[in-house]
Design a protein around this motif. Structure first.
Motif, PDB file in Angstrom:
ATOM      1  N   THR A  67     -17.756 -23.943   0.736  1.00  0.00           N
ATOM      2  CA  THR A  67     -18.491 -23.994  -0.539  1.00  0.00           C
ATOM      3  C   THR A  67     -19.212 -22.678  -0.804  1.00  0.00           C
ATOM      4  OG1 THR A  67     -18.838 -26.380  -0.333  1.00  0.00           O
ATOM      5  CG2 THR A  67     -20.315 -25.186  -1.816  1.00  0.00           C
ATOM      6  N   ALA A  68     -19.893 -22.143   0.211  1.00  0.00           N
ATOM      7  CA  ALA A  68     -20.638 -20.891   0.052  1.00  0.00           C
ATOM      8  C   ALA A  68     -19.721 -19.744  -0.342  1.00  0.00           C
ATOM      9  CB  ALA A  68     -21.380 -20.560   1.353  1.00  0.00           C
ATOM     10  N   VAL A  69     -18.559 -19.666   0.298  1.00  0.00           N
ATOM     11  CA  VAL A  69     -17.611 -18.589  -0.001  1.00  0.00           C
ATOM     12  C   VAL A  69     -17.018 -18.761  -1.396  1.00  0.00           C
ATOM     13  CG1 VAL A  69     -15.435 -17.526   0.684  1.00  0.00           C
ATOM     14  CG2 VAL A  69     -17.067 -18.244   2.442  1.00  0.00           C
ATOM     15  N   THR A  70     -16.699 -19.998  -1.771  1.00  0.00           N
ATOM     16  CA  THR A  70     -16.101 -20.267  -3.085  1.00  0.00           C
ATOM     17  C   THR A  70     -17.026 -19.861  -4.226  1.00  0.00           C
ATOM     18  OG1 THR A  70     -14.858 -22.135  -2.176  1.00  0.00           O
ATOM     19  CG2 THR A  70     -15.110 -22.042  -4.564  1.00  0.00           C
ATOM     20  N   VAL A  71     -18.301 -20.237  -4.141  1.00  0.00           N
ATOM     21  CA  VAL A  71     -19.234 -19.897  -5.224  1.00  0.00           C
ATOM     22  C   VAL A  71     -19.525 -18.399  -5.252  1.00  0.00           C
ATOM     23  CG1 VAL A  71     -20.285 -22.183  -5.318  1.00  0.00           C
ATOM     24  CG2 VAL A  71     -21.290 -20.460  -3.816  1.00  0.00           C
ATOM     25  N   ALA A  72     -19.461 -17.731  -4.091  1.00  0.00           N
ATOM     26  CA  ALA A  72     -19.651 -16.279  -4.063  1.00  0.00           C
ATOM     27  C   ALA A  72     -18.520 -15.584  -4.810  1.00  0.00           C
ATOM     28  CB  ALA A  72     -19.711 -15.784  -2.622  1.00  0.00           C
ATOM     29  N   MET A  73     -17.309 -16.120  -4.697  1.00  0.00           N
ATOM     30  CA  MET A  73     -16.157 -15.538  -5.394  1.00  0.00           C
ATOM     31  C   MET A  73     -16.219 -15.800  -6.896  1.00  0.00           C
ATOM     32  SD  MET A  73     -13.159 -16.435  -2.616  1.00  0.00           S
ATOM     33  CE  MET A  73     -11.847 -15.677  -3.575  1.00  0.00           C
ATOM     34  N   LYS A  74     -17.136 -16.697  -7.311  1.00  0.00           N
ATOM     35  CA  LYS A  74     -17.369 -16.941  -8.742  1.00  0.00           C
ATOM     36  C   LYS A  74     -18.597 -16.166  -9.230  1.00  0.00           C
ATOM     37  CE  LYS A  74     -15.394 -21.611  -8.647  1.00  0.00           C
ATOM     38  NZ  LYS A  74     -15.674 -23.063  -8.823  1.00  0.00           N
ATOM     39  N   ASP A  75     -19.066 -15.208  -8.407  1.00  0.00           N
ATOM     40  CA  ASP A  75     -20.217 -14.359  -8.723  1.00  0.00           C
ATOM     41  C   ASP A  75     -21.522 -15.145  -8.836  1.00  0.00           C
ATOM     42  OD1 ASP A  75     -21.353 -11.875  -9.030  1.00  0.00           O
ATOM     43  OD2 ASP A  75     -21.126 -11.848 -11.209  1.00  0.00           O
ATOM     44  N   LYS A  76     -21.664 -16.156  -7.988  1.00  0.00           N
ATOM     45  CA  LYS A  76     -22.898 -16.944  -7.953  1.00  0.00           C
ATOM     46  C   LYS A  76     -23.528 -16.792  -6.568  1.00  0.00           C
ATOM     47  CE  LYS A  76     -21.010 -20.232 -11.272  1.00  0.00           C
ATOM     48  NZ  LYS A  76     -20.470 -21.595 -11.480  1.00  0.00           N
ATOM     49  N   MET A  77     -24.001 -15.560  -6.300  1.00  0.00           N
ATOM     50  CA  MET A  77     -24.509 -15.246  -4.966  1.00  0.00           C
ATOM     51  C   MET A  77     -25.824 -15.964  -4.661  1.00  0.00           C
ATOM     52  SD  MET A  77     -22.618 -13.628  -2.938  1.00  0.00           S
ATOM     53  CE  MET A  77     -23.810 -13.165  -1.685  1.00  0.00           C
ATOM     54  N   ASP A  78     -26.613 -16.284  -5.697  1.00  0.00           N
ATOM     55  CA  ASP A  78     -27.848 -17.045  -5.463  1.00  0.00           C
ATOM     56  C   ASP A  78     -27.531 -18.374  -4.786  1.00  0.00           C
ATOM     57  OD1 ASP A  78     -30.432 -15.853  -6.413  1.00  0.00           O
ATOM     58  OD2 ASP A  78     -29.210 -15.502  -8.186  1.00  0.00           O
ATOM     59  N   LEU A  79     -26.522 -19.046  -5.331  1.00  0.00           N
ATOM     60  CA  LEU A  79     -26.130 -20.344  -4.791  1.00  0.00           C
ATOM     61  C   LEU A  79     -25.505 -20.194  -3.408  1.00  0.00           C
ATOM     62  CD1 LEU A  79     -26.060 -23.332  -5.436  1.00  0.00           C
ATOM     63  CD2 LEU A  79     -23.876 -22.988  -6.598  1.00  0.00           C
ATOM     64  N   SER A  80     -24.677 -19.169  -3.245  1.00  0.00           N
ATOM     65  CA  SER A  80     -24.035 -18.918  -1.961  1.00  0.00           C
ATOM     66  C   SER A  80     -25.063 -18.619  -0.873  1.00  0.00           C
ATOM     67  CB  SER A  80     -23.065 -17.737  -2.086  1.00  0.00           C
ATOM     68  OG  SER A  80     -22.443 -17.469  -0.853  1.00  0.00           O
ATOM     69  N   MET A  81     -26.055 -17.792  -1.206  1.00  0.00           N
ATOM     70  CA  MET A  81     -27.101 -17.439  -0.235  1.00  0.00           C
ATOM     71  C   MET A  81     -27.954 -18.652   0.110  1.00  0.00           C
ATOM     72  SD  MET A  81     -26.882 -14.240   0.683  1.00  0.00           S
ATOM     73  CE  MET A  81     -28.507 -13.764   1.226  1.00  0.00           C
ATOM     74  N   SER A  82     -28.205 -19.505  -0.884  1.00  0.00           N
ATOM     75  CA  SER A  82     -29.019 -20.693  -0.624  1.00  0.00           C
ATOM     76  C   SER A  82     -28.304 -21.639   0.324  1.00  0.00           C
ATOM     77  CB  SER A  82     -29.382 -21.403  -1.929  1.00  0.00           C
ATOM     78  OG  SER A  82     -28.335 -22.212  -2.373  1.00  0.00           O
ATOM     79  N   VAL A  83     -26.962 -21.697   0.237  1.00  0.00           N
ATOM     80  CA  VAL A  83     -26.182 -22.541   1.149  1.00  0.00           C
ATOM     81  C   VAL A  83     -26.204 -21.959   2.560  1.00  0.00           C
ATOM     82  CG1 VAL A  83     -23.877 -23.389   1.708  1.00  0.00           C
ATOM     83  CG2 VAL A  83     -24.691 -23.481  -0.643  1.00  0.00           C
ATOM     84  N   ALA A  84     -25.917 -20.654   2.669  1.00  0.00           N
ATOM     85  CA  ALA A  84     -25.807 -20.012   3.981  1.00  0.00           C
ATOM     86  C   ALA A  84     -27.149 -19.924   4.698  1.00  0.00           C
ATOM     87  CB  ALA A  84     -25.199 -18.616   3.820  1.00  0.00           C
ATOM     88  N   VAL A  85     -28.125 -19.301   4.038  1.00  0.00           N
ATOM     89  CA  VAL A  85     -29.436 -19.109   4.679  1.00  0.00           C
ATOM     90  C   VAL A  85     -30.195 -20.428   4.737  1.00  0.00           C
ATOM     91  CG1 VAL A  85     -31.587 -17.798   4.617  1.00  0.00           C
ATOM     92  CG2 VAL A  85     -29.477 -16.741   3.819  1.00  0.00           C
ATOM     93  N   GLY A  86     -30.061 -21.253   3.684  1.00  0.00           N
ATOM     94  CA  GLY A  86     -30.740 -22.551   3.680  1.00  0.00           C
ATOM     95  C   GLY A  86     -30.282 -23.426   4.828  1.00  0.00           C
ATOM     96  N   SER A  87     -28.986 -23.358   5.160  1.00  0.00           N
ATOM     97  CA  SER A  87     -28.458 -24.140   6.269  1.00  0.00           C
ATOM     98  C   SER A  87     -29.028 -23.653   7.603  1.00  0.00           C
ATOM     99  CB  SER A  87     -26.928 -24.047   6.290  1.00  0.00           C
ATOM    100  OG  SER A  87     -26.387 -24.896   7.277  1.00  0.00           O
ATOM    101  N   SER A  88     -29.149 -22.332   7.752  1.00  0.00           N
ATOM    102  CA  SER A  88     -29.750 -21.774   8.971  1.00  0.00           C
ATOM    103  C   SER A  88     -31.197 -22.206   9.123  1.00  0.00           C
ATOM    104  CB  SER A  88     -29.681 -20.242   8.946  1.00  0.00           C
ATOM    105  OG  SER A  88     -28.368 -19.798   9.111  1.00  0.00           O
ATOM    106  N   MET A  89     -31.930 -22.164   8.012  1.00  0.00           N
ATOM    107  CA  MET A  89     -33.335 -22.582   8.043  1.00  0.00           C
ATOM    108  C   MET A  89     -33.453 -24.054   8.408  1.00  0.00           C
ATOM    109  SD  MET A  89     -34.945 -20.633   4.731  1.00  0.00           S
ATOM    110  CE  MET A  89     -36.309 -21.785   4.708  1.00  0.00           C
ATOM    111  N   GLN A  90     -32.557 -24.862   7.855  1.00  0.00           N
ATOM    112  CA  GLN A  90     -32.616 -26.300   8.145  1.00  0.00           C
ATOM    113  C   GLN A  90     -32.337 -26.572   9.620  1.00  0.00           C
ATOM    114  OE1 GLN A  90     -29.563 -29.047   6.638  1.00  0.00           O
ATOM    115  NE2 GLN A  90     -31.207 -30.172   5.651  1.00  0.00           N
ATOM    116  N   ILE A  91     -31.392 -25.841  10.199  1.00  0.00           N
ATOM    117  CA  ILE A  91     -31.105 -25.992  11.630  1.00  0.00           C
ATOM    118  C   ILE A  91     -32.318 -25.600  12.461  1.00  0.00           C
ATOM    119  CG2 ILE A  91     -29.756 -25.039  13.544  1.00  0.00           C
ATOM    120  CD1 ILE A  91     -28.143 -26.992  11.981  1.00  0.00           C
TER     121      ILE A  91
END
Length: 361
Positions: free
Chosen positions: A265-289
């Motif tokens: 999901t993070a990679v797909t939205v990044a390829m649609k130029d939605k890096m805010d959403l992609s970063m929230s998935v990637a970094v948000g997941s790390s924070m949650q862990i």
């Protein structure tokens, strides 16, 4: 039907295959591989169900639901492994999840997004807040280990008590980050949310069936728990047959299995130029862990009678610290390009090789 859904439906066939392999005793390696493949689509459907329910219940409750179930698959696998006494694998999966989200997911997102768009931007303020949160997580993981290595004759019980106290602090901080992102400073996170909502409105004007998706979430959760039992029961024998150590399995394989759908999901939205959403998935997941899953496992370990604490392998701590430092330095300016993504992936590969060749202690 999208290619993603076709792939998920195909992989669902591995659920009966893994159960058949278990009951007919086809071998631990076959059970391990088929259970791992079965978990992939279940994790994806859990994520989809959570998002659909979030649309119905509203942004505040939906955000909380996403925050709670964001890493449910990994939490379930870790709880099963913890109950089985595989504490080193649980700890390795925690560090591996943080590393894979910060380096592998963010790296692929920046690389593939950067190949389509010369430069992509995201909220630098959010990136700095996330960086500070991850720094706290590193400190929380470092101190119990440092105390254990710098104190002579310290008892395991003291380390566990310190870990429990730190776990409570981290959970409180996690709650405050949710308050920050969903209430007091929600406007900083509105870009990705607005994009998602507008897409949902374009696709379908009717609200999803909450009972249907709640049922999907419940069934997938139960099946993930079942497949996790098969995965964990065969993990040690299967990985030894593959020539892999428990450390490499926990740090590299388990996080990829548990989080593959979210990574996609993070990679797909990044390829649609939605890096805010992609970063929230990637970094948000790390924070949650780091701020939620790890503390919950410490508390669960106390309840289960398993000696789970935050005293990590020093090599794992070095890997997490390096990952957080490079991810923070690259994301702090709120801009990304393909080269920065390549650097993150290169760092992940170097760490992957290091864990692969790390001798069994």
């Amino acid at each position: 039907m999208s290619g993603k859904n076709i792939l998920f439906l195909t992989l669902l066939l591995f659920i009966p295959v893994s159960l058949t392999a278990h009951f007919l005793e086809w071998g631990d390696l076959i059970v391990f591989i088929t259970a791992a493949l079965a978990i992939l689509p279940l994790a994806g459907w859990m994520g989809t169900a959570t998002e659909e329910i979030a649309v119905v219940v509203g942004p505040s409750l939906g955000g909380l639901l996403n925050a709670t179930f964001g890493n449910a698959t990994e939490l379930i696998i870790a709880l099963v492994a913890l109950n089985a006494g595989l504490i080193d694998v649980v700890k390795a999966s925690i560090t591996g999840s943080i590393i894979s989200n910060l380096l592998l997911v963010m790296g692929f997102s920046m690389l593939l997004g950067g190949l389509r768009y010369k430069e992509q931007t995201f909220q630098s303020v959010v990136a700095r807040v996330n960086a500070s949160s991850m720094n706290l997580a590193v400190i929380a993981m470092l101190l119990p280990t440092a105390m254990n290595y710098t104190s002579i004759g310290i008892s395991e019980r003291i380390v566990q008590n310190l870990s429990l106290a730190v776990a409570v602090v981290l959970i409180v901080v996690y709650g405050l980050t949710l308050l920050f992102s969903m209430k007091t400073h929600s406007y900083l996170y509105d870009v990705g949310v607005a994009d998602t909502e507008s897409e949902a409105e374009e696709v379908d004007h009717q609200k999803p069936n909450i009972w249907l998706w709640s049922g999907v979430l419940l069934v997938c959760t139960l099946l993930v728990a079942l497949e996790s039992e098969l995965l964990v029961d065969t993990l040690e024998v299967a990985t030894s047959k593959l020539g892999l150590t428990a450390l490499f399995t926990g740090v590299i394989l388990v996080p990829i299995i548990g989080n593959a759908a979210e990574h996609a999901t993070a990679v797909t939205v990044a390829m649609k130029d939605k890096m805010d959403l992609s970063m929230s998935v990637a970094v948000g997941s790390s924070m949650q862990i780091a701020l939620f899953v790890a503390p919950v496992l410490v508390i669960a370990g106390r309840i289960m009678g398993q000696p789970m604490d935050l005293d990590f392998n020093p090599f794992e701590l070095v890997a997490v610290t390096v990952s957080v430092l490079i991810a923070n330095s690259i994301s702090s300016d709120g801009q990304s390009n393909w080269l920065e993504g390549t650097l993150l992936l290169a760092a992940y590969m170097v760490l992957g090789f290091a864990f692969y060749f790390h001798p069994v202690v």
